[in-house]
Design an enzyme around this catalytic site. Structure first.
Site, PDB file in Angstrom:
ATOM      1  N   HIS A  13       2.421   1.788  -6.438  1.00 30.30           N
ATOM      2  CA  HIS A  13       2.853   0.768  -7.389  1.00 30.30           C
ATOM      3  C   HIS A  13       4.213   1.020  -8.009  1.00 30.30           C
ATOM      4  O   HIS A  13       4.899   0.085  -8.413  1.00 30.30           O
ATOM      5  CB  HIS A  13       1.752   0.487  -8.408  1.00 30.30           C
ATOM      6  CG  HIS A  13       0.708  -0.374  -7.772  1.00 30.30           C
ATOM      7  ND1 HIS A  13      -0.377   0.167  -7.134  1.00 30.30           N
ATOM      8  CD2 HIS A  13       0.661  -1.701  -7.560  1.00 30.30           C
ATOM      9  CE1 HIS A  13      -1.071  -0.811  -6.582  1.00 30.30           C
ATOM     10  NE2 HIS A  13      -0.471  -1.949  -6.824  1.00 30.30           N
ATOM     11  N   GLU A 251      -8.933  -6.143   2.264  1.00 28.55           N
ATOM     12  CA  GLU A 251      -8.218  -4.873   2.164  1.00 28.55           C
ATOM     13  C   GLU A 251      -9.146  -3.671   2.320  1.00 28.55           C
ATOM     14  O   GLU A 251      -8.757  -2.549   2.039  1.00 28.55           O
ATOM     15  CB  GLU A 251      -7.423  -4.802   0.850  1.00 28.55           C
ATOM     16  CG  GLU A 251      -8.218  -5.175  -0.381  1.00 28.55           C
ATOM     17  CD  GLU A 251      -7.378  -5.221  -1.658  1.00 28.55           C
ATOM     18  OE1 GLU A 251      -6.241  -4.746  -1.680  1.00 28.55           O
ATOM     19  OE2 GLU A 251      -7.917  -5.744  -2.662  1.00 28.55           O
ATOM     20  N   ASP A 275      -3.781  -1.503   0.896  1.00 28.41           N
ATOM     21  CA  ASP A 275      -5.071  -0.806   0.820  1.00 28.41           C
ATOM     22  C   ASP A 275      -5.751  -0.749   2.176  1.00 28.41           C
ATOM     23  O   ASP A 275      -6.387   0.248   2.509  1.00 28.41           O
ATOM     24  CB  ASP A 275      -5.974  -1.486  -0.216  1.00 28.41           C
ATOM     25  CG  ASP A 275      -5.658  -0.997  -1.622  1.00 28.41           C
ATOM     26  OD1 ASP A 275      -5.545   0.235  -1.799  1.00 28.41           O
ATOM     27  OD2 ASP A 275      -5.480  -1.820  -2.529  1.00 28.41           O
ATOM     28  N   CYS A 322      -0.254 -10.386   2.372  1.00 24.84           N
ATOM     29  CA  CYS A 322       0.436 -10.189   1.093  1.00 24.84           C
ATOM     30  C   CYS A 322       0.702  -8.728   0.751  1.00 24.84           C
ATOM     31  O   CYS A 322       1.184  -8.420  -0.322  1.00 24.84           O
ATOM     32  CB  CYS A 322      -0.333 -10.858  -0.047  1.00 24.84           C
ATOM     33  SG  CYS A 322      -1.878 -10.048  -0.441  1.00 24.84           S
TER      34      CYS A 322
END
Ligand code: PEP
Ligand code: MG
Length: 396
Positions: A13, A251, A275, A322
């Protein structure tokens, strides 16, 4: 100016935030804070992942020249952003934005994007001392949706747990937080209150705008229908006549194996390659050593992505990719070859992705994808992309 981190990978992140801000970043430089003295001159190459301490003049010049050609390519790509994102043989590709903060919404029209494909709502909560109220959330979602001017806003419900934990939740020890109470599991088992408040706020925003709900870390029909039943119950309480579209983020490996039942129970799906890659390869997305073969380009990950896209296409349900993979022009081209026609990415990446797709034929990308699916390692796919794409991408 630039960011160097000691921990974290390129889909972690910190990297996602740096990308959203358009700041060069290199992650996973062990002991950086010990090795780099304050005020040392330093070069950070976010493309190659190289950092150079106390660089000599020749190195600085080479780096500046590199930056100039990168900036020139970006200017060319940005200059062509008004053009439709379509392959040379006419396949339309929809481009959406991944956003995490309200201020990013203004980038959607600037980059001529089709809407928000992923709104990561955790960032709204992470620094807050208390849980954001229903009113605050409703206001925020309404503001963002209104700014989109009829383009869709896909709100991902809270994906707490793993590396995203807000300050207002008690710290909870988990030996493997990525495999612990997180995503939809967190919402259904640990804090239905947070989930209910958020869904209520989203439903209110959806009354006047095209707002969709996306559920993270879905495993299969059971957790998906439990969440949808909850949303239905809240919608009834709130007297919302029209339910927004509800989708599942694919994911986890479990979701890949349950893709038909998930498609049957949802209005759309989206593939979260960050993920999905870490769980298929059992390779922590934040671990420093996870480079080279531990990427989305590993054939097993590509095969999973391909199967999911094919399953969605068979039943004519929209499927978007995405994860960060969609933000890399070369990987985005490969995804188009695998059958994706909706990609969602940080808005600053969109110009280069559009430029690359416009330079390709869908037909040759399909051949490229077939060859990639037959490879035996991520490294082999990387080589395949560098050997093949320069021919199909003359403008690169
Ligand atoms: C993903 O996992 O690819 C994804 C889109 O979600 P996040 O990066 O927020 O975990
Ligand atoms: Mg995810």
């Amino acid at each position: 100016v630039g960011v160097i981190t000691e921990v974290g990978g390129e889909t972690g992140h910190a990297a996602i935030l740096a990308r959203a801000l358009g700041v060069p970043a290199v992650t996973g430089i062990r002991d950086a804070t010990r090795l780099i003295a304050a005020n040392s001159p330093i070069l950070i190459d976010g493309q190659s992942g190289e950092i150079v301490l106390n660089p000599v003049v020749g190195k600085i010049d080479a780096c500046l020249a590199n930056r100039e050609s990168f900036d020139q390519e970006t200017r060319d790509a940005v200059g062509a952003e008004v053009r439709e994102c379509v392959t040379r043989d006419g396949q339309k590709i929809h481009l959406y934005a991944n956003i995490g903060r309200p201020f990013e919404v203004e980038q959607i029209s600037r980059h001529h994007l089709d809407g928000v494909g992923l709104f990561r709502t955790e960032y709204l909560f992470l620094d807050e001392p208390v849980m954001p109220s229903f009113d605050r959330q409703r206001e925020l979602y309404q503001e963002i949706a209104a700014a989109l001017d009829n383009r869709p806003l896909t709100v991902r419900t809270l994906d707490f747990g793993g590396d995203k934990r807000p300050a207002f939740l008690d710290p909870q020890f988990e030996a493997n937080p990525n495999l612990g109470l997180r995503g939809l599991r967190f919402s259904l088992m640990a804090s239905q209150e947070l989930f209910r408040t958020q869904v209520r706020a989203v439903l209110h925003a959806a009354k006047d705008h095209d707002v969709r709900i996306m559920l993270p870390m879905v495993l299969g029909a059971a957790d998906l229908s439990q969440a949808i039943d909850l949303i239905l119950e809240i919608a009834q309480q709130e007297e919302c006549a029209d339910l927004p579209a509800i989708g599942a983020l694919i994911e986890t490996p479990a979701a890949v194996f349950a893709i038909e039942e998930i498609l049957a129970g949802s209005d759309f799906i989206s593939i979260g390659t960050n993920d999905l890659t870490q769980f298929i390869l059992a390779a922590d997305r934040n671990a420093v050593a996870m480079i080279d073969d531990y990427t989305v380009l590993h054939p097993s990950v590509l095969r999973a992505v391909h199967q999911v896209i094919q399953a969605a296409n068979r039943v004519s349900k929209p499927v978007t990719v995405c994860g960060e993979a969609a933000a890399d022009p070369r990987v985005a081209c490969l995804l188009v070859g695998l059958g994706a026609d909706r990609l969602s990415m940080s808005p600053v990446s969109a110009a280069r992705v559009r430029f690359a797709i416009r330079a390709c034929h869908q037909r040759s990308l399909k051949e490229l994808a077939e060859a990639a699916l037959a490879c035996h390692s991520g490294d082999a796919v990387v080589t395949l992309l560098s050997d093949t794409l320069p021919h199909t991408l003359p403008e690169f």
